[in-house]
Write a protein that holds these residues in place. Structure first.
Motif, PDB file in Angstrom:
ATOM      1  N   GLY A  24      -7.186  65.281  21.008  1.00 53.24           N
ATOM      2  CA  GLY A  24      -6.200  66.347  20.910  1.00 53.24           C
ATOM      3  C   GLY A  24      -4.977  65.874  20.132  1.00 53.24           C
ATOM      4  N   ALA A  25      -4.342  66.791  19.409  1.00 53.72           N
ATOM      5  CA  ALA A  25      -3.211  66.409  18.557  1.00 53.72           C
ATOM      6  C   ALA A  25      -2.063  65.810  19.367  1.00 53.72           C
ATOM      7  CB  ALA A  25      -2.731  67.628  17.769  1.00 53.72           C
ATOM      8  N   LEU A  26      -1.724  66.417  20.505  1.00 54.04           N
ATOM      9  CA  LEU A  26      -0.621  65.891  21.312  1.00 54.04           C
ATOM     10  C   LEU A  26      -1.024  64.588  21.987  1.00 54.04           C
ATOM     11  CD1 LEU A  26       2.225  66.183  22.374  1.00 54.04           C
ATOM     12  CD2 LEU A  26       1.348  67.654  24.205  1.00 54.04           C
ATOM     13  N   ALA A  27      -2.250  64.528  22.489  1.00 55.94           N
ATOM     14  CA  ALA A  27      -2.733  63.275  23.089  1.00 55.94           C
ATOM     15  C   ALA A  27      -2.665  62.137  22.071  1.00 55.94           C
ATOM     16  CB  ALA A  27      -4.152  63.448  23.608  1.00 55.94           C
ATOM     17  N   TRP A  28      -3.061  62.413  20.855  1.00 51.87           N
ATOM     18  CA  TRP A  28      -3.064  61.403  19.798  1.00 51.87           C
ATOM     19  C   TRP A  28      -1.672  60.812  19.568  1.00 51.87           C
ATOM     20  CZ3 TRP A  28      -4.989  57.720  17.221  1.00 51.87           C
ATOM     21  CH2 TRP A  28      -4.581  57.384  15.921  1.00 51.87           C
ATOM     22  N   GLU A  29      -0.648  61.645  19.596  1.00 47.74           N
ATOM     23  CA  GLU A  29       0.703  61.121  19.386  1.00 47.74           C
ATOM     24  C   GLU A  29       1.108  60.155  20.499  1.00 47.74           C
ATOM     25  OE1 GLU A  29       2.434  61.455  16.650  1.00 47.74           O
ATOM     26  OE2 GLU A  29       0.770  62.641  15.852  1.00 47.74           O
ATOM     27  N   HIS A  30       0.705  60.442  21.727  1.00 48.22           N
ATOM     28  CA  HIS A  30       0.979  59.514  22.831  1.00 48.22           C
ATOM     29  C   HIS A  30       0.169  58.233  22.679  1.00 48.22           C
ATOM     30  CE1 HIS A  30       2.364  63.332  24.590  1.00 48.22           C
ATOM     31  NE2 HIS A  30       3.099  62.608  25.407  1.00 48.22           N
ATOM     32  N   ILE A  31      -1.092  58.372  22.292  1.00 46.42           N
ATOM     33  CA  ILE A  31      -1.968  57.206  22.148  1.00 46.42           C
ATOM     34  C   ILE A  31      -1.434  56.267  21.071  1.00 46.42           C
ATOM     35  CG2 ILE A  31      -4.285  56.510  21.370  1.00 46.42           C
ATOM     36  CD1 ILE A  31      -5.290  59.096  22.842  1.00 46.42           C
ATOM     37  N   ARG A  32      -0.995  56.831  19.956  1.00 44.25           N
ATOM     38  CA  ARG A  32      -0.430  56.006  18.884  1.00 44.25           C
ATOM     39  C   ARG A  32       0.767  55.199  19.366  1.00 44.25           C
ATOM     40  NH1 ARG A  32       0.940  59.751  13.915  1.00 44.25           N
ATOM     41  NH2 ARG A  32       1.517  57.735  13.030  1.00 44.25           N
ATOM     42  N   ARG A  33       1.547  55.790  20.253  1.00 49.56           N
ATOM     43  CA  ARG A  33       2.793  55.148  20.689  1.00 49.56           C
ATOM     44  C   ARG A  33       2.581  54.169  21.849  1.00 49.56           C
ATOM     45  NH1 ARG A  33       8.653  58.023  21.778  1.00 49.56           N
ATOM     46  NH2 ARG A  33       9.661  56.214  22.706  1.00 49.56           N
ATOM     47  N   TYR A  34       1.707  54.518  22.779  1.00 52.46           N
ATOM     48  CA  TYR A  34       1.651  53.771  24.033  1.00 52.46           C
ATOM     49  C   TYR A  34       0.401  52.923  24.263  1.00 52.46           C
ATOM     50  CZ  TYR A  34       5.595  56.643  25.669  1.00 52.46           C
ATOM     51  OH  TYR A  34       6.819  57.247  25.818  1.00 52.46           O
ATOM     52  N   VAL A  35      -0.697  53.210  23.597  1.00 50.27           N
ATOM     53  CA  VAL A  35      -1.973  52.558  23.927  1.00 50.27           C
ATOM     54  C   VAL A  35      -2.142  51.275  23.116  1.00 50.27           C
ATOM     55  CG1 VAL A  35      -4.488  52.819  23.845  1.00 50.27           C
ATOM     56  CG2 VAL A  35      -3.050  54.689  24.684  1.00 50.27           C
ATOM     57  N   ASP A  36      -2.668  50.233  23.776  1.00 51.53           N
ATOM     58  CA  ASP A  36      -2.814  48.923  23.142  1.00 51.53           C
ATOM     59  C   ASP A  36      -4.120  48.746  22.387  1.00 51.53           C
ATOM     60  OD1 ASP A  36      -0.382  47.366  24.214  1.00 51.53           O
ATOM     61  OD2 ASP A  36      -1.225  48.244  26.025  1.00 51.53           O
ATOM     62  N   ASP A  37      -5.194  49.385  22.872  1.00 51.08           N
ATOM     63  CA  ASP A  37      -6.489  49.172  22.226  1.00 51.08           C
ATOM     64  C   ASP A  37      -7.456  50.268  22.656  1.00 51.08           C
ATOM     65  OD1 ASP A  37      -8.389  47.975  20.630  1.00 51.08           O
ATOM     66  OD2 ASP A  37      -8.664  46.208  21.895  1.00 51.08           O
ATOM     67  N   MET A  38      -8.538  50.378  21.908  1.00 51.63           N
ATOM     68  CA  MET A  38      -9.654  51.261  22.269  1.00 51.63           C
ATOM     69  C   MET A  38     -10.933  50.440  22.126  1.00 51.63           C
ATOM     70  SD  MET A  38      -8.633  54.639  22.656  1.00 51.63           S
ATOM     71  CE  MET A  38      -9.685  55.826  21.845  1.00 51.63           C
ATOM     72  N   VAL A  39     -11.834  50.536  23.116  1.00 49.41           N
ATOM     73  CA  VAL A  39     -13.107  49.837  23.050  1.00 49.41           C
ATOM     74  C   VAL A  39     -14.235  50.824  23.299  1.00 49.41           C
ATOM     75  CG1 VAL A  39     -12.083  47.656  23.830  1.00 49.41           C
ATOM     76  CG2 VAL A  39     -13.103  49.219  25.507  1.00 49.41           C
ATOM     77  N   THR A  40     -15.446  50.422  22.922  1.00 44.72           N
ATOM     78  CA  THR A  40     -16.613  51.287  23.121  1.00 44.72           C
ATOM     79  C   THR A  40     -17.652  50.571  23.975  1.00 44.72           C
ATOM     80  OG1 THR A  40     -17.691  50.528  21.092  1.00 44.72           O
ATOM     81  CG2 THR A  40     -16.226  52.430  20.914  1.00 44.72           C
ATOM     82  N   VAL A  41     -18.541  51.366  24.578  1.00 43.82           N
ATOM     83  CA  VAL A  41     -19.596  50.824  25.434  1.00 43.82           C
ATOM     84  C   VAL A  41     -20.916  51.508  25.109  1.00 43.82           C
ATOM     85  CG1 VAL A  41     -18.084  50.124  27.335  1.00 43.82           C
ATOM     86  CG2 VAL A  41     -18.959  52.457  27.268  1.00 43.82           C
ATOM     87  N   SER A  42     -21.999  50.804  25.336  1.00 42.81           N
ATOM     88  CA  SER A  42     -23.329  51.333  25.038  1.00 42.81           C
ATOM     89  C   SER A  42     -23.816  52.267  26.138  1.00 42.81           C
ATOM     90  CB  SER A  42     -24.316  50.175  24.884  1.00 42.81           C
ATOM     91  OG  SER A  42     -24.550  49.558  26.144  1.00 42.81           O
ATOM     92  N   GLU A  43     -24.843  53.032  25.811  1.00 43.45           N
ATOM     93  CA  GLU A  43     -25.450  53.919  26.804  1.00 43.45           C
ATOM     94  C   GLU A  43     -26.050  53.128  27.966  1.00 43.45           C
ATOM     95  OE1 GLU A  43     -25.455  57.623  26.394  1.00 43.45           O
ATOM     96  OE2 GLU A  43     -23.836  56.706  25.243  1.00 43.45           O
ATOM     97  N   ASP A  44     -26.673  52.000  27.659  1.00 46.28           N
ATOM     98  CA  ASP A  44     -27.260  51.180  28.721  1.00 46.28           C
ATOM     99  C   ASP A  44     -26.184  50.642  29.654  1.00 46.28           C
ATOM    100  OD1 ASP A  44     -29.811  51.592  27.782  1.00 46.28           O
ATOM    101  OD2 ASP A  44     -29.987  49.645  26.778  1.00 46.28           O
ATOM    102  N   SER A  45     -25.039  50.242  29.094  1.00 46.92           N
ATOM    103  CA  SER A  45     -23.979  49.687  29.940  1.00 46.92           C
ATOM    104  C   SER A  45     -23.350  50.765  30.820  1.00 46.92           C
ATOM    105  CB  SER A  45     -22.909  49.007  29.084  1.00 46.92           C
ATOM    106  OG  SER A  45     -22.173  49.948  28.327  1.00 46.92           O
TER     107      SER A  45
END
Length: 306
Positions: free
Chosen positions: A232-253
Motif C-alpha cells: 500500500g502507498a501509505l504503508a510503503w512510506e512508513h516502511i521506507r522510514r522505519y523498517v530495517d530489512d525485508m527477508v523471504t521464506v520458501s513454501e517448504d519453510s
C-alpha cells in the motif's frame, strides 16, 4: 503524506481495548524466539486491531456503510468491527478465497461480493460509488495506527527485544509495528517477511521504489493472506522510514514453521501467519543479538488433523 506517530498508536490502543485481545508473548522452547499469537484475536487475525480502530473513528463521524476488499482476514475484521459499531459492511473477496474465510465474513454480518483476484480493487471502488459507502483500505491511516497496538504491546512486554519479525501483505501491519517499536526504542530491528513467491515488498525495499508483481505470480504462494501484488502507498512510506530489512521464506519453510507452532506450542497458524516464524527458523543465525519476536498474524485455516 501524513505518517502515523506514537500518539496515534496510543489513541488507537485505548479505543480498541474493549473489543480486541491483548495477546501474550509465548517463548519457543530452546530458542531465543517469542511468538505474538494474533491468531487468538476474535476474528483469528491481527486485522481486527486496525478495523476496529478505523470503523470506530468513522462511526464517530457519522459513516453508516463501509466497503472493503480483502483476501479474507481484513473482510472478517471489517465485518466484526461493523457489527461492533452498528454499521453496514460490504466486502469484496477473490474467487480463490478459502471458503472458511468467506463463510466467516458472512456469519459476522457482512454482505460478500466475489470477484476475480485482479478485479478486487476496481470492484470495491465501484461498489462504494454505487452504494454511497466509505472504502476502508487495509493500509489506511487509522488501520495502521490500530495495527501499531501490537507493536506497542511487544515493547511493553519485552523491553529488551532485539528484533521483531512481521508478516507482510500490503504492509499495514509492518508499518504499524515499526512505528510503535522504533518510536519506543530506535535500536530495535524491525524486519518484514514475505513468501519467496510473493516478494513484491522485498523487491520494493531493495530497489527503493514501490514495485508491483503480477497477480499470477503472487497467487502461487500457499500463504493466501500475503498475495497482494504491491505494498500500500501509505504503508510503503512508513516502511521506507522505519523498517530495517525485508527477508523471504520458501513454501517448504512456511509449512515446517506451522508444524513447529502446532507441535511445540499448540498454536494453529495459517500459512500467512507462520511466515515470521519461518524467517526465524531459516535466518536465526543472521539476526542481531537478543530476543526475537515473531508475529503469528492469523489462524484462519482448516483445523490440523493430528
Amino acid at each position: 503524506m501524513c505518517l502515523v506517530k506514537a500518539a496515534d498508536v496510543s489513541a488507537a490502543t485505548a479505543r480498541i481495548a474493549p473489543f480486541v485481545r491483548r495477546t501474550p508473548l509465548l517463548p519457543l522452547p530452546g530458542e531465543r524466539l517469542l511468538l505474538k499469537p494474533e491468531n487468538r484475536q476474535p476474528t483469528r487475525s491481527f486485522k481486527v486491531r486496525g478495523a476496529v480502530n478505523a470503523l470506530g473513528r468513522l462511526a464517530e463521524e457519522g459513516v453508516r456503510h463501509v466497503v472493503a476488499q480483502s483476501s479474507g482476514n481484513h473482510a472478517q475484521a471489517i465485518a466484526y468491527a461493523a457489527a461492533t459499531y452498528g454499521l453496514r459492511a460490504t466486502v469484496v473477496l477473490p474467487d480463490t478465497a478459502p471458503e472458511l474465510k468467506v463463510t466467516a465474513a458472512r456469519r459476522l454480518g457482512a454482505e460478500v461480493v466475489i470477484a476475480p483476484p485482479a478485479l478486487r480493487e476496481v470492484t470495491c471502488l465501484a461498489l462504494a460509488d454505487r452504494l454511497g459507502a466509505t472504502v476502508v483500505g487495509s493500509d489506511d491511516f487509522d488501520v495502521i495506527a490500530g495495527h501499531g497496538s501490537a507493536g506497542a504491546e511487544i515493547c511493553r512486554d519485552l523491553p529488551e527485544a532485539g528484533t521483531i519479525l512481521v508478516p507482510v501483505c500490503n504492509g499495514g501491519l509492518l508499518a504499524g509495528v515499526a512505528v510503535a517499536a522504533k518510536e519506543t526504542d530506535p535500536a530495535i530491528t524491525v524486519i518484514g517477511v514475505e513468501p519467496e513467491l510473493a516478494a513484491d515488498g522485498a523487491a520494493s525495499f531493495r530497489s527503493g521504489t514501490r514495485t508491483a508483481w503480477p497477480v499470477e505470480q503472487t497467487y502461487r504462494t500457499r500463504a493466501d493472506g500475503l498475495r497482494a501484488p504491491t505494498l500500500g502507498a501509505l504503508a510503503w512510506e512508513h516502511i521506507r522510514r522505519y523498517v530495517d530489512d525485508m527477508v523471504t521464506v520458501s513454501e517448504d519453510s512456511i509449512g515446517a514453521a506451522a508444524g513447529v507452532l502446532w507441535g511445540k506450542l499448540g498454536e494453529h497458524a495459517e500459512p500467512s501467519g507462520a511466515v515470521a516464524t519461518a524467517a526465524y527458523l531459516t535466518h536465526h543465525t543472521e539476526l542481531p543479538a537478543g530476543p526475537v519476536v515473531a508475529v503469528i498474524s492469523g489462524g484462519n485455516a482448516a483445523a490440523r488433523q493430528e
